[in-house]
Motif scaffolding. Structure first.
Motif, short mmCIF file in Angstrom:
data_model
loop_
_atom_site.label_atom_id
_atom_site.label_comp_id
_atom_site.label_asym_id
_atom_site.label_seq_id
_atom_site.Cartn_x
_atom_site.Cartn_y
_atom_site.Cartn_z
N LEU A 137 0.88 -1.28 -0.12
CA LEU A 137 0.08 -0.04 0.11
C LEU A 137 0.83 1.32 -0.17
O LEU A 137 1.69 1.58 0.89
CB LEU A 137 -0.79 0.12 1.39
CG LEU A 137 -2.07 1.13 1.42
CD1 LEU A 137 -2.91 1.21 0.53
CD2 LEU A 137 -2.51 1.09 2.92
N ILE A 138 0.61 1.98 -1.11
CA ILE A 138 1.43 3.35 -0.97
C ILE A 138 0.63 4.65 -0.50
O ILE A 138 1.28 5.19 0.46
CB ILE A 138 1.72 3.71 -2.63
CG1 ILE A 138 2.13 2.43 -3.34
CG2 ILE A 138 2.27 4.91 -2.65
CD1 ILE A 138 2.17 2.73 -4.95
N HIS A 139 -0.60 4.82 -0.96
CA HIS A 139 -1.48 5.76 -0.21
C HIS A 139 -2.97 5.21 -0.15
O HIS A 139 -3.33 4.61 -1.03
CB HIS A 139 -1.20 7.26 -0.75
CG HIS A 139 -0.07 8.01 -0.70
ND1 HIS A 139 0.48 8.29 0.53
CD2 HIS A 139 0.89 8.29 -1.60
CE1 HIS A 139 1.87 8.85 0.14
NE2 HIS A 139 2.07 8.93 -0.90
N TYR A 140 -3.77 6.06 0.68
CA TYR A 140 -5.21 5.74 0.47
C TYR A 140 -6.05 6.84 1.12
O TYR A 140 -5.50 7.94 1.35
CB TYR A 140 -5.71 4.44 1.07
CG TYR A 140 -5.53 4.45 2.59
CD1 TYR A 140 -4.29 4.31 3.36
CD2 TYR A 140 -6.48 4.55 3.32
CE1 TYR A 140 -4.10 4.26 4.55
CE2 TYR A 140 -6.65 4.61 4.69
CZ TYR A 140 -5.28 4.40 5.43
OH TYR A 140 -5.24 4.39 6.79
N SER A 141 -7.12 6.88 0.67
CA SER A 141 -8.05 8.01 1.01
C SER A 141 -9.54 7.55 1.23
O SER A 141 -10.04 6.62 0.72
CB SER A 141 -8.04 8.95 -0.61
OG SER A 141 -9.25 9.93 -0.28
N TYR A 142 -10.13 8.26 2.12
CA TYR A 142 -11.53 8.04 2.40
C TYR A 142 -12.58 9.24 1.81
O TYR A 142 -13.58 9.08 2.31
CB TYR A 142 -11.55 7.58 3.79
CG TYR A 142 -11.26 8.66 5.14
CD1 TYR A 142 -10.19 8.48 5.72
CD2 TYR A 142 -12.17 9.78 5.15
CE1 TYR A 142 -9.88 9.44 6.70
CE2 TYR A 142 -11.75 10.77 6.13
CZ TYR A 142 -10.74 10.54 6.98
OH TYR A 142 -10.21 11.23 7.89
N GLY A 143 -12.09 9.99 1.06
CA GLY A 143 -12.87 10.96 0.37
C GLY A 143 -12.08 12.06 -0.20
O GLY A 143 -10.93 12.20 0.03
N ALA A 144 -12.84 12.94 -0.73
CA ALA A 144 -12.29 13.87 -1.58
C ALA A 144 -11.63 14.79 -0.61
O ALA A 144 -12.24 15.14 0.36
CB ALA A 144 -13.47 14.70 -2.01
N GLY A 145 -10.36 15.07 -0.87
CA GLY A 145 -9.61 15.90 -0.22
C GLY A 145 -8.74 15.40 1.00
O GLY A 145 -7.77 15.76 1.51
N ASN A 146 -9.00 14.11 1.18
CA ASN A 146 -8.36 13.46 2.12
C ASN A 146 -7.10 12.55 1.64
O ASN A 146 -7.42 11.93 0.51
CB ASN A 146 -9.32 12.40 2.86
CG ASN A 146 -8.82 11.56 4.02
OD1 ASN A 146 -8.18 10.43 3.70
ND2 ASN A 146 -8.31 11.95 5.32
N LEU A 147 -6.08 12.36 2.37
CA LEU A 147 -5.02 11.52 2.04
C LEU A 147 -4.46 10.94 3.25
O LEU A 147 -4.18 11.53 4.36
CB LEU A 147 -4.02 12.27 1.36
CG LEU A 147 -2.79 11.43 0.84
CD1 LEU A 147 -3.01 10.40 -0.37
CD2 LEU A 147 -1.79 12.34 0.16
N GLN A 148 -4.06 9.46 3.23
CA GLN A 148 -3.53 8.59 4.32
C GLN A 148 -2.31 8.02 3.79
O GLN A 148 -2.20 7.57 2.56
CB GLN A 148 -4.62 7.62 4.87
CG GLN A 148 -5.91 8.58 5.40
CD GLN A 148 -5.66 9.10 6.68
OE1 GLN A 148 -4.77 8.78 7.52
NE2 GLN A 148 -6.34 10.34 6.66
N ILE A 149 -1.21 8.10 4.72
CA ILE A 149 -0.09 7.38 4.10
C ILE A 149 -0.12 5.89 4.19
O ILE A 149 -0.49 5.37 5.46
CB ILE A 149 1.02 7.94 4.94
CG1 ILE A 149 1.35 9.45 4.45
CG2 ILE A 149 2.48 7.26 4.74
CD1 ILE A 149 2.31 10.23 5.45
#
Lengths: 112, 110
Positions: free
Chosen positions: B45-57
């Motif tokens: 896993l590189i990055h993920y997101s749970y919605g517009a504008g969100n970013l998780q490492i």
């Protein structure tokens, strides 16, 4: 941290024989385990999933049982076919986690 | 079944180059992911997101940026590509724990 271990990199079997692909995991949370299959040049697709201890789950002739006591979720099939040749991934989602962590994968090669 | 579309499907770039990989999902899933697949390492896993504008490492974020512009669109950016980033990249979306993958982008950095 959470982890998934698949010990076999490559398994080669003759058509019609049974197979077991190993998957063990580590987590301190309640586990949800998955098996994915990836055929050549395709995307991984969900094959099986389970979060219930000691209950066998089956799909397309494959089956697996989550054993929390041994932290295992081995994939089995009683008689492999040539079309089963693919890459198989075990994955773990811990507790209500937001992503799945994958093992390194096992390539199953079925020969005539 | 959920539809996840990646583009381009294949890309060759030079060391130090800029690359953007695109992903669109049409099922309004909240979660989207970027994974890389390498022999012997599986899917990481590189990055993920749970919605517009969100970013998780994720687990292997170094050298990558990502941006989620809408519910549907998730981009992976390599601003100074290196040969170690040669890989097969998968985008995925998820709802209620079920993950659906795109067909992948094969990136070669020469």
């Amino acid at each position: 941290g959470d982890s998934v271990t698949q010990t076999e990199g490559l398994v080669t079997l003759t058509k019609g024989l049974p197979v077991m692909l190993n998957c063990t995991y580590q987590t301190t949370y309640s586990p949800f385990l998955f098996w994915y299959v990836q055929h050549l040049n395709e995307a991984p697709k969900l094959l099986l999933k389970s979060s219930t201890d000691n209950k066998r789950t089956e799909h397309q002739g494959f089956y697996a049982t989550l054993h929390k006591s041994s932290s295992s979720f081995h994939l089995q099939k009683s008689s492999v076919q040539l079309s089963d040749s693919a890459l198989y991934f075990c994955a773990l989602r811990a507790n209500s986690g937001t992503y799945q962590r994958f093992g390194t994968g096992t390539k199953l090669q079925v020969v005539p | 079944e959920a539809a996840v579309t990646q583009s381009p499907r294949n890309k060759v770039t030079v060391t130090g180059g800029n690359v953007t990989l695109s992903c669109r999902q049409t099922n309004s899933h909240n979660y989207m992911y970027w994974y890389r697949q390498d022999t012997g390492h599986g899917l990481r896993l590189i990055h993920y997101s749970y919605g517009a504008g969100n970013l998780q490492i994720g687990d292997v974020p170094d050298g990558y940026k990502a941006t989620r512009t809408t519910q549907e669109d998730f981009f992976l950016l390599l601003e100074l590509a290196s040969p170690s980033q040669t890989s097969l990249y998968f985008c995925a979306s998820s709802e209620r724990g079920l993950v659906f993958f795109g067909k992948g982008t094969r990136l070669t950095v020469v």
